[in-house]
Scaffold this active site. Sequence first.
Site, PDB file in Angstrom:
ATOM      1  N   LYS A 102      12.157  46.825  41.799  1.00 26.82           N
ATOM      2  CA  LYS A 102      13.102  47.827  42.267  1.00 26.82           C
ATOM      3  C   LYS A 102      12.525  49.222  42.013  1.00 26.82           C
ATOM      4  CE  LYS A 102      18.104  48.624  42.361  1.00 26.82           C
ATOM      5  NZ  LYS A 102      19.428  48.211  41.834  1.00 26.82           N
TER       6      LYS A 102
ATOM      7  N   GLU B  79      34.130  40.556  39.534  1.00 27.57           N
ATOM      8  CA  GLU B  79      35.400  41.231  39.252  1.00 27.57           C
ATOM      9  C   GLU B  79      36.543  40.259  38.996  1.00 27.57           C
ATOM     10  OE1 GLU B  79      32.748  44.051  41.410  1.00 27.57           O
ATOM     11  OE2 GLU B  79      33.390  41.969  41.772  1.00 27.57           O
TER      12      GLU B  79
ATOM     13  N   ARG C  90      38.597  42.663  44.811  1.00 25.17           N
ATOM     14  CA  ARG C  90      37.979  41.344  44.716  1.00 25.17           C
ATOM     15  C   ARG C  90      38.642  40.468  43.657  1.00 25.17           C
ATOM     16  NH1 ARG C  90      32.554  41.538  46.756  1.00 25.17           N
ATOM     17  NH2 ARG C  90      31.731  40.364  45.010  1.00 25.17           N
TER      18      ARG C  90
END
Length: 627
Positions: A280, A365, A393
């Site tokens: 990344k 979540e 969510r």
Amino acid sequence: MLLDNIHGPEDLKGLSDNELRELAGEIRNFIIQKTSELGGHLASNLGVVELTIGLFLALDLPKDKIVWDVGHQAYTHKILSGRKDNFDGLRQYGGMSGFPKRNESPYDCFGTGHSSTSISAGLGIAQARDVLHENYTVVSVIGDGALTGGMAYEGLNNAARMKKNFIIVLNDNNMSISRNVGGMSRYLNGIRSDRGYNQLKSNVGGFLLSIPGVGKPIVDKIQKTKNSIKQLIIPGMLFEDMGITYLGPIDGHNIRAVQKAIEDAKKLDHTVLVHVITKKGKGYAPAEKFPWKYHGVSPFDIRTGQTKHPKTSPTYTDIFSGKMLELGAKDPKLVALTAAMADGTGLWEFAKKYPERFFDVGIAEAHAVTSAAGMASAGLHPVFAVYSSFLQRGFDQLVHDVCLQKLHVVFAIDRAGLVGSDGETHQGIFDYSYLTCIPNMTVMAPKNAHELEDMLEFALQYTLPISLRYPRGTAYQELSEFREPIRLGRAEMLYEGSDVAFIAAGSMVSTADHIRKKCMSKGYDFTLVNARFIKPIDTEILDRLSEHHRVIVTLEENVLQGGYGIQVTEYIHQYHPEVKVINIALPDMYVEHGDVTKLREGLGIDSDSIIRKLQAEGVISCEKGTT
């Protein structure tokens, strides 16, 4: 530049290996340049440049389909599919989205903005392909961070039953937004670091290839055939044990290796998982060193990596962060939860000071909500800090696991209201509606920084489910002279005038105050009330306002349907039908990306637009109220 000649996937096909590597460098520089000017998702996009090129080479796009999980790593995908010239409007009002959108390009087969959805969506597309007897390849690209989400496992479980080809690319960079946590992260670390397996593959392959005439066919046969060596050497072999063929790990920055892996995976008649390792932030030193800091960036100086417009005032997130530290020192039962957003929600300082009372559950979540419920049932005082659009969510868990059992969980809802450039999937404009419909849930919204602190303290002393929602950005500091103690279900009178009363919720209190000040210069003396509680609403103050006001104007940064204004309207129409109610709210629609100021103007919730609406309604005369 090679990039100037790339207008679609067909332009990649004839490039040499050196040219492909050169192209990857040009794309990386282009992304850095554009995000430095406009902001956007940087580190994640820098990490998938070669991976994306490899996919485009191996697939026949747009006939074949790529579903990008979350979608914040799709910049190279957009560049290679002919949208390079649209990047000057990236995430700008009326410009190109930072996420895949079906109405933007035929190359965007599925819109994504939240995590852990790509396997389910891709599987559905593949199943539609098979039912309709069509012939194309479906690839779902999912990050290792997204594999912490339960929906990804549900998708994997069903993908294992596929009898025709479906490809999952696991982009493994050991990061989501914050550092990855949990068992899946440890499992993938084991695969990455298993040198014995990778050396065995390399040594056996190299030896066989050295045998003249027969070596290569044997190697090709081994690559196409399942074997038990992999299961013996890699611990667990989770994917293989599920019935999903595992290929990898592969260097995700080797374009030809990615291309070959996808081409091999296309030949199989079931689900294949291609495990690629990427870095990344690759290609930009600050993003490589601090990928979490360069996940989502505002305009920055490329040379230094520093933001061009550093914040000078505390944000609501900063205020929340400081108050959590203060309350944590007072209450040893206070615990904090986040879903892979320790930095974004302001819990990082709490995590450093109270590590044993901090829980990062990953991008999960729903699990976070129920886990908090379990903590509350056992005597802790949990605070779940979460963005408004992500709390959606966990709605079922809010209903059944928290509110049904009347458990004292505090929901600190950040990024509520319009958030700007991330667009439809991230605007926090539904939480009033989906929270107030749940029995036993209390909903608060602070007017400024001080009230956020007071509400958090009140919430922790409460005994039932409770939430407080606050916006993104600089914390409003004005109206600080008004600081009545928080009382359940009671609004706060700020200015008491006559004729017209404004009753505003949360971030809209400052807007209502601006309107009041503008209209004072024209001879009006309006009442201004800070609603404070979205549920329960203060019916006493509504009765009081109805005695002396012909019009009540509600203001909120939430969609109209199910919001605060509708509740007020229903009460006034039932008990005070002679009083007119005007609701200022967001339309019942998904709000596109763009600068928040422009969005507010376009949606009619800025002060000047509201004044024009009141003039049209006859509340303010054009002569007296013109600004």
